[in-house]
Design a protein around this motif. Sequence first.
Motif, PDB file in Angstrom:
ATOM      1  N   ILE A 231     -44.325  -4.321  -3.011  1.00 49.40           N
ATOM      2  CA  ILE A 231     -43.195  -3.403  -3.126  1.00 49.40           C
ATOM      3  C   ILE A 231     -41.971  -4.066  -2.515  1.00 49.40           C
ATOM      4  N   GLU A 233     -38.604  -4.621  -0.658  1.00 44.72           N
ATOM      5  CA  GLU A 233     -37.982  -3.910   0.452  1.00 44.72           C
ATOM      6  C   GLU A 233     -36.621  -4.519   0.788  1.00 44.72           C
ATOM      7  N   LYS A 250     -40.193  -1.376 -12.346  1.00 48.21           N
ATOM      8  CA  LYS A 250     -39.737  -0.205 -11.588  1.00 48.21           C
ATOM      9  C   LYS A 250     -40.748   0.925 -11.761  1.00 48.21           C
ATOM     10  N   LYS A 255     -39.281   2.728  -6.879  1.00 51.19           N
ATOM     11  CA  LYS A 255     -39.460   1.484  -6.145  1.00 51.19           C
ATOM     12  C   LYS A 255     -39.748   0.325  -7.100  1.00 51.19           C
ATOM     13  N   TYR A 256     -39.253  -0.869  -6.715  1.00 51.53           N
ATOM     14  CA  TYR A 256     -39.506  -2.076  -7.495  1.00 51.53           C
ATOM     15  C   TYR A 256     -40.786  -2.755  -7.006  1.00 51.53           C
TER      16      TYR A 256
END
Length: 359
Positions: A231, A233, A250, A255-256
């Motif tokens: 993930i 950040e 995505k 979140k990516y």
Amino acid sequence: MYTVLVIDDSPSMRRILKDMINSIEEFEVVADAMDAYDAREKIKQYEPDLVTIDINMPKMDGVTFLRNLMRLHPMPAVVVSGESVRGNDIFDDGAVGFIPKPENGESMAHFQERIKDTLLNLTFLLKRYTLKKPKPLKPVAKTASTEIEYKIHPDEVIKSFPATFPGGKLIAIGSSTGGVESLLKVFRRLPANLPPIVITQHIPYGFSSSFAQRLNANSDLHVHEAKEGMILEYGHAYLAPGNMHLSIEKRRDGKYVTRLLDTKKVSHHKPSVDVLFRSVNNSAGGGAMAVMMTGMGDDGTIAMKELHDNGAYTVAQNKESCVVFGMPAKAIEANAVKDIIHLDEIADYIVEFAKGRRR
């Protein structure tokens, strides 16, 4: 015709490399050498355009010879060595290419194809080198550092700022030849709390991990070699592994997440900038910033144009500060770039984008 000196302590490997390289159009092996001292004399005698260097050699190992070569007589050098070379960051020492020797039953035909791909991808750099080939230099006392040009005083690090930015931002960087030291120069100046940064640097398997560690040690950001499902950040950067395409997805929660693709080469590379940039366009679109840095070829051009047309902020390194003005030039020619900037400005532009001041 580009002339080559083959350096290897194995007579059979010298013969194999000589035959394979001579079979490639525009390349000719003019001599071979059994060790570093033999190579030193052959370089003076033949002044080749390119040298191939084995790492495990008697008298002087290939890494030491490579460092001395870049200090005294800098020229294009490709390391051709076995698995034991992994962990030696030969790109930091000046090599422009790395070809692992065949192992695990690899056919000579496949090994020859790898040699051909590597050398043909270097023709752009070789053309520039031969136009201004340096004269051999007399030995000089070793300097305290081989990175003086890239050293940045800690006071020059861009000051940090609040961690809250307009949402959805993502920064993607693509680079190739010359990118190792150029990325280090950029990352030394970046503050800690930036939106996530994803990077594809053309680098062989076995070197991406040590390069990620070096970036991490020289930056306020936390830099990782990307793994499947990480993930993304704030305050972190993710480098594509040397044997995988890095893409970004995505999730429904916004979140990516990293995705690693073990597929064929794209735009002649694996990892490919095109794969990364296209996935960034699909996931972040106009909320992304894409940076095209020094490198040969055109990898990333197609996807950068897609990003540009989708409203993303796209920049390219200028010719004057590039080691090889290939990938940035192609992106500029494709009208895929909003701003063309010097290497020294890239960190500032990333920070300004993060603050919402550049689009």
